[in-house]
Design a protein around this motif. Sequence first.
Motif, short mmCIF file in Angstrom:
data_model
loop_
_atom_site.label_atom_id
_atom_site.label_comp_id
_atom_site.label_asym_id
_atom_site.label_seq_id
_atom_site.Cartn_x
_atom_site.Cartn_y
_atom_site.Cartn_z
N UNK A 159 116.95 70.02 50.39
CA UNK A 159 117.92 68.99 50.70
C UNK A 159 119.08 69.09 49.73
N UNK A 160 120.31 68.96 50.23
CA UNK A 160 121.49 69.04 49.37
C UNK A 160 121.99 67.66 48.95
N UNK A 161 121.27 66.62 49.35
CA UNK A 161 121.70 65.26 49.06
C UNK A 161 121.28 64.79 47.68
N UNK A 162 121.24 63.49 47.53
CA UNK A 162 120.93 62.89 46.24
C UNK A 162 119.42 62.91 45.99
N UNK A 163 119.05 62.71 44.72
CA UNK A 163 117.63 62.63 44.38
C UNK A 163 116.96 61.46 45.08
N UNK A 164 117.70 60.38 45.28
CA UNK A 164 117.14 59.22 45.97
C UNK A 164 116.81 59.56 47.42
N UNK A 165 117.70 60.30 48.08
CA UNK A 165 117.45 60.70 49.48
C UNK A 165 116.23 61.61 49.55
N UNK A 166 116.12 62.54 48.61
CA UNK A 166 114.97 63.43 48.59
C UNK A 166 113.68 62.65 48.41
N UNK A 167 113.70 61.71 47.49
CA UNK A 167 112.50 60.91 47.22
C UNK A 167 112.09 60.10 48.45
N UNK A 168 113.07 59.56 49.15
CA UNK A 168 112.77 58.75 50.34
C UNK A 168 112.09 59.59 51.42
N UNK A 169 112.60 60.83 51.62
CA UNK A 169 112.01 61.67 52.64
C UNK A 169 110.61 62.11 52.25
N UNK A 170 110.42 62.50 50.98
CA UNK A 170 109.10 62.92 50.52
C UNK A 170 108.10 61.77 50.66
N UNK A 171 108.54 60.56 50.32
CA UNK A 171 107.67 59.39 50.45
C UNK A 171 107.31 59.14 51.90
N UNK A 172 108.29 59.26 52.80
CA UNK A 172 108.04 59.03 54.22
C UNK A 172 106.98 60.01 54.75
N UNK A 173 107.11 61.27 54.37
CA UNK A 173 106.14 62.27 54.81
C UNK A 173 104.77 62.02 54.18
N UNK A 174 104.75 61.68 52.90
CA UNK A 174 103.48 61.43 52.21
C UNK A 174 102.74 60.25 52.84
N UNK A 175 103.49 59.23 53.25
CA UNK A 175 102.87 58.06 53.89
C UNK A 175 102.23 58.43 55.23
N UNK A 176 102.65 59.56 55.78
CA UNK A 176 102.05 60.05 57.03
C UNK A 176 101.06 61.18 56.76
N UNK A 177 100.64 61.31 55.51
CA UNK A 177 99.60 62.28 55.16
C UNK A 177 100.07 63.71 55.09
N UNK A 178 101.39 63.93 54.90
CA UNK A 178 101.92 65.29 54.86
C UNK A 178 102.44 65.59 53.45
N UNK A 179 101.77 66.45 52.69
CA UNK A 179 102.26 66.82 51.36
C UNK A 179 103.47 67.73 51.45
N UNK A 180 104.32 67.69 50.45
CA UNK A 180 105.59 68.43 50.47
C UNK A 180 105.64 69.41 49.30
N UNK A 181 106.13 70.63 49.59
CA UNK A 181 106.34 71.65 48.57
C UNK A 181 107.83 71.99 48.51
N UNK A 182 108.32 72.38 47.32
CA UNK A 182 109.72 72.82 47.20
C UNK A 182 109.77 74.11 46.40
N UNK A 183 110.59 75.06 46.89
CA UNK A 183 110.71 76.37 46.24
C UNK A 183 112.13 76.68 45.79
N UNK A 184 113.08 75.83 46.13
CA UNK A 184 114.45 76.04 45.67
C UNK A 184 115.24 77.06 46.46
N UNK A 185 114.76 77.44 47.64
CA UNK A 185 115.47 78.41 48.48
C UNK A 185 115.10 78.17 49.93
N UNK A 186 116.08 77.80 50.75
CA UNK A 186 115.80 77.59 52.17
C UNK A 186 115.39 78.89 52.85
N UNK A 187 115.95 80.02 52.39
CA UNK A 187 115.56 81.31 52.97
C UNK A 187 114.10 81.62 52.68
N UNK A 188 113.67 81.37 51.45
CA UNK A 188 112.28 81.63 51.11
C UNK A 188 111.35 80.72 51.88
#
Length: 265
Positions: A159-188
């Motif tokens: 995500x290219x947005x703010x840290x707050x936006x990132x946190x909100x999306x990660x929380x939304x997915x986590x609340x639905x039982x989906x863990x999130x990983x980040x690698x720092x490269x959309x291509x990867x």
Amino acid sequence: FMLKIELEQLDKNIQKIIDETDQIVANNFRKKVGIQYKSENGAYNPVTEIDLEIEAKLKSFLSKKYPDFGFLGEESKSEIKSEYTFIIDPIDGTTNFSSGIPLCGTALVLFFKDQPIYTIQSFPLLHERVVAYNDLIRLNGEAIEKINVKRRLRLAYENSGSNEERAQLVLKLAQNGIPVERYGSSAFDTNLVATNRIDIVVLEKLAVWDIAATLGFASCCEDLAAKILTNHKIIDPENKNTAYKHTVVFGKKEFVEQVAEILEN
């Protein structure tokens, strides 16, 4: 539209120049390189002299081989002049590259009108290259076989947005039982999905060169899908400013609608 045999020749041409740009990346990895920061996003959007060198080299080579084709490049002026357009990201994961982290690579997608017909991602520091055209995805020359998903759902996110936006999306997915990983490269991230190592990737508020490969891979594999959640055009002859912010969910079909629905709600 390019014939199958023409795409095979195009693949040979592009892999030849990618061999050369891969060497540039390898030669300069963990070396002192010039770096500057784009004014749009400040310190969060670095560009190195290697990004600029690779994009210039790719455009020079391709403009000679395919003079009637247009370009959308991350680091230079874009030019849309025909039904064929190359979309180029010289180093996706520039922060990783400049920090000595090998999760970075070059991405190139050829579109005919608004349809991807050839995709390549190369990760020289990992010795991996993924190519997709003529309804087939290959990793280092070997066709990707269908793999049934039997593990827990794995989702990568950029995500290219703010840290707050990132946190909100990660929380939304986590609340639905989906863990999130980040690698720092959309291509990867995209590469991991296309080669059956993770199941899905969410690319939020990113540019066209960040998300183009998702469409290319999805077009070559019936098990994959890419759903764009924003309304910006990929190729827009009326507006060559490519600083659009696209959001796409890319992955195995059985998960794409599920994740897209969570995000849209």
